[in-house]
Design an enzyme around this catalytic site. Structure first.
Site, mmCIF file in Angstrom:
data_model
loop_
_atom_site.group_PDB
_atom_site.id
_atom_site.type_symbol
_atom_site.label_atom_id
_atom_site.label_comp_id
_atom_site.label_asym_id
_atom_site.label_seq_id
_atom_site.Cartn_x
_atom_site.Cartn_y
_atom_site.Cartn_z
ATOM 1 N N LYS A 112 0.860 -1.182 0.000
ATOM 2 C CA LYS A 112 0.000 0.000 0.000
ATOM 3 C C LYS A 112 0.890 1.224 0.000
ATOM 4 O O LYS A 112 2.039 1.175 0.472
ATOM 5 C CB LYS A 112 -0.902 0.022 1.243
ATOM 6 C CG LYS A 112 -2.169 0.822 1.036
ATOM 7 C CD LYS A 112 -3.206 0.032 0.240
ATOM 8 C CE LYS A 112 -4.463 0.814 0.000
ATOM 9 N NZ LYS A 112 -5.524 -0.041 -0.582
HETATM 10 P P1 NAD Z 1 -13.315 7.546 -3.245
HETATM 11 O O1 NAD Z 1 -12.320 8.574 -2.908
HETATM 12 O O2 NAD Z 1 -13.756 7.401 -4.680
HETATM 13 O O3 NAD Z 1 -14.646 7.743 -2.366
HETATM 14 C C1 NAD Z 1 -14.629 7.813 -0.979
HETATM 15 C C2 NAD Z 1 -15.993 8.321 -0.502
HETATM 16 O O4 NAD Z 1 -16.042 8.236 0.916
HETATM 17 C C3 NAD Z 1 -16.288 9.759 -0.856
HETATM 18 O O5 NAD Z 1 -17.666 9.910 -1.143
HETATM 19 C C4 NAD Z 1 -15.959 10.520 0.432
HETATM 20 O O6 NAD Z 1 -16.688 11.710 0.559
HETATM 21 C C5 NAD Z 1 -16.381 9.500 1.466
HETATM 22 N N1 NAD Z 1 -15.665 9.636 2.737
HETATM 23 C C6 NAD Z 1 -14.337 9.667 2.938
HETATM 24 N N2 NAD Z 1 -14.050 9.783 4.248
HETATM 25 C C7 NAD Z 1 -15.245 9.812 4.878
HETATM 26 C C8 NAD Z 1 -15.627 9.895 6.227
HETATM 27 N N3 NAD Z 1 -14.703 10.000 7.195
HETATM 28 N N4 NAD Z 1 -16.952 9.875 6.523
HETATM 29 C C9 NAD Z 1 -17.880 9.767 5.538
HETATM 30 N N5 NAD Z 1 -17.566 9.675 4.227
HETATM 31 C C10 NAD Z 1 -16.278 9.705 3.918
HETATM 32 O O7 NAD Z 1 -12.712 6.160 -2.712
HETATM 33 P P2 NAD Z 1 -13.087 4.676 -3.141
HETATM 34 O O8 NAD Z 1 -12.134 4.235 -4.202
HETATM 35 O O9 NAD Z 1 -14.547 4.576 -3.373
HETATM 36 O O10 NAD Z 1 -12.688 3.900 -1.813
HETATM 37 C C11 NAD Z 1 -13.567 3.844 -0.686
HETATM 38 C C12 NAD Z 1 -13.111 2.707 0.223
HETATM 39 O O11 NAD Z 1 -13.138 1.499 -0.556
HETATM 40 C C13 NAD Z 1 -11.682 2.830 0.752
HETATM 41 O O12 NAD Z 1 -11.620 2.237 2.034
HETATM 42 C C14 NAD Z 1 -10.873 1.996 -0.236
HETATM 43 O O13 NAD Z 1 -9.671 1.524 0.346
HETATM 44 C C15 NAD Z 1 -11.860 0.885 -0.492
HETATM 45 N N6 NAD Z 1 -11.605 0.147 -1.721
HETATM 46 C C16 NAD Z 1 -11.719 0.746 -2.938
HETATM 47 C C17 NAD Z 1 -11.428 0.007 -4.088
HETATM 48 C C18 NAD Z 1 -11.578 0.603 -5.457
HETATM 49 O O14 NAD Z 1 -11.355 -0.127 -6.445
HETATM 50 N N7 NAD Z 1 -11.971 1.856 -5.597
HETATM 51 C C19 NAD Z 1 -11.024 -1.325 -3.984
HETATM 52 C C20 NAD Z 1 -10.946 -1.912 -2.724
HETATM 53 C C21 NAD Z 1 -11.233 -1.160 -1.605
#
Ligand code: NAD
Length: 422
Positions: A112
């Site tokens: 990471k």
């Molecule tokens: P992103 O940046 O596209 O979206 C994150 C969302 O969460 C946004 O709407 C933001 O406003 C909201 N957010 C962030 N912190 C917050 C908080 N403290 N309280 C409330 N809302 C909050 O990110 P993403 O790619 O959708 O990732 C979201 C989660 O999913 C992360 O934990 C990431 O590690 C995990 N994840 C994502 C992927 C992927 O392919 N995108 C894969 C595996 C895991």
């Protein structure tokens, strides 16, 4: 020793990752020698680097890249840009990546990366300079055979394109396989953008079927409306589920009749938030976790479901799109209450699975159709879910412990077979 709570007030994710590891290792009767090897990240790189700002002058930034374990293959894991990123958070996320790749049985280890920055106020040019300099600083570790980054919170396909280009400039030829989650035009894969949400929805449907809960009409609440959360909302809406609440950093929109997700996506792109969506009730950031619903999808960040709020969660299924949203204390409460938690390393593993497909396609310079991707992905998710659900049933434990057992056994076997060098 690591503090149970970090300086930013959040539970320490590496402590949580270690506690989860020990619970599964106990059930596997793993010996202390193997535990010592698997607890420790293999490499932790911290970099401090200057970026020239548009208004003149420079600003120093700090970034990390951690490789947890690479016995099953090259290290794989996303890069996040966030003002609150800590080394312990990145270490936890790297360890979870090791287990995630192992639970879906793809030949990668875990890594990471993160940069301590709120990217929102940066101009596009500043973001590009920051990305290219960070990529250069971590280029001692990354490479298509050694460590392959991908997008995570606040990073996207454009940022991956800059990393790929920076690495390629240093080599003198194009190296598309150095990162995944790239735009299609430069070696990205069909299906990568929606992969995580596709997998979250697939495992949610499998769990719902076991619980005889029809997805059509099921009430869903989603914390986080980004790549994972918003696409999961769209897919579940298309399946006939009622998405009653979604949230972002500013708050939540709630409508017990179900939100119109296409209209909400348009509203979010115009206003930058889901808060104030016409016809919805505005709730606080964390209220979304406690609304009346059947399925809860945390898709924001770590440490959201804790001993403090777990008793008030009304969902029967929690599908963890986010990494590490549930603390071990909350896990116990959910297990005792019969709430099924589909753990992050299984629920969101479709993202890294399609990243694996992207890397394979880049290495062979031969690309697959969306249909081929989808069939291969659903086959892997189905097999992984079945492995974990069966073990959880046999062991009488929660699905997180079972998923960790499946994964840790695979990594321990690889470590044992390779032996300790020299
Ligand atoms: P992103 O940046 O596209 O979206 C994150 C969302 O969460 C946004 O709407 C933001 O406003 C909201 N957010 C962030 N912190 C917050 C908080 N403290 N309280 C409330 N809302 C909050 O990110 P993403 O790619 O959708 O990732 C979201 C989660 O999913 C992360 O934990 C990431 O590690 C995990 N994840 C994502 C992927 C992927 O392919 N995108 C894969 C595996 C895991």
């Amino acid at each position: 020793m690591h503090d149970a709570v970090q300086a930013n007030g959040q539970p320490n994710p590496f402590q949580i990752a270690l506690a989860q590891f020990e619970a599964a290792a106990d059930r596997l009767h793993l010996d202390e020698d193997m535990r010592q090897v698997l607890r420790a990240p293999k490499r932790e790189l911290t970099v401090h680097f200057p970026v020239r700002m548009d208004k003149g002058g420079i600003r120093m930034f700090t970034g990390f890249r951690v490789q947890h374990n690479i016995n099953r293959g090259p290290a794989k894991g996303g890069i996040r840009y966030d003002a609150n990123v800590t080394l312990d958070e990145v270490k936890a996320l790297a360890m979870w990546m090791t287990w995630k790749c192992a639970v879906v049985d793809i030949p990668f280890g875990g890594a990471k990366g993160g940069v301590v920055v709120d990217p929102k106020p940066l101009s596009l040019a500043e973001l590009e300079r920051l990305t290219r300099r960070y990529a250069t600083e971590i280029s001692v570790l990354i490479g298509p055979a050694s460590d392959i980054p991908a997008p995570d919170v606040n990073t996207n396909a454009q940022i991956m394109a800059w990393i790929m280009d920076t690495y390629s400039m240093h080599r003198g030829y194009s190296v598309p396989a150095v990162v995944t989650g790239k735009p299609l035009a430069i070696g990205g894969s069909e299906g990568r953008n929606e992969a995580t949400a596709t997998g979250v929805v697939a495992v949610t449907k499998m769990a719902a079927e076991e619980m005889k809960l029809p997805i059509r009409g099921a009430r869903v609440a989603i914390q986080g409306f980004g790549n994972a959360g918003a696409i999961a909302a769209e897919l579940l809406h298309a399946e006939g589920a009622r998405v009653v609440a979604v949230s972002d950093r500013q708050g939540a929109a709630y409508d017990e009749r179900g939100l119109d997700i296409s209209a909400l996506l348009r509203f979010k792109s115009e206003h930058g938030t889901v808060v104030g969506f016409p016809g919805s009730q505005t709730l606080g950031v964390k209220d979304v976790l406690e609304v009346p619903c059947d399925v809860l999808i945390p898709a924001a960040t770590e440490g959201q479901l804790t001993a403090e709020n777990a008793g008030r969660v009304q969902a029967r299924i929690i599908a963890e799109a986010a990494n590490g949203p549930t603390t071990p204390e909350a896990d116990k409460i959910f297990f005792d209450r019969g709430v099924v938690v589909i753990p992050d390393i299984l629920a969101n593993a479709a993202g890294v699975t399609v990243s694996y497909f992207e890397w394979v396609q880049d290495l062979q310079s031969f690309f697959w159709t969306p249909e081929e991707i989808n069939i291969k992905l659903l086959h892997i998710m189905d097999r992984a879910y079945t492995d974990v659900a069966r073990l959880a049933h046999d062991q009488g434990c929660d699905m997180r412990t079972a998923a960790n057992m499946v994964a840790i056994k695979r990594v321990a076997d690889a470590t044992h077979l390779r032996g300790i060098y020299p």
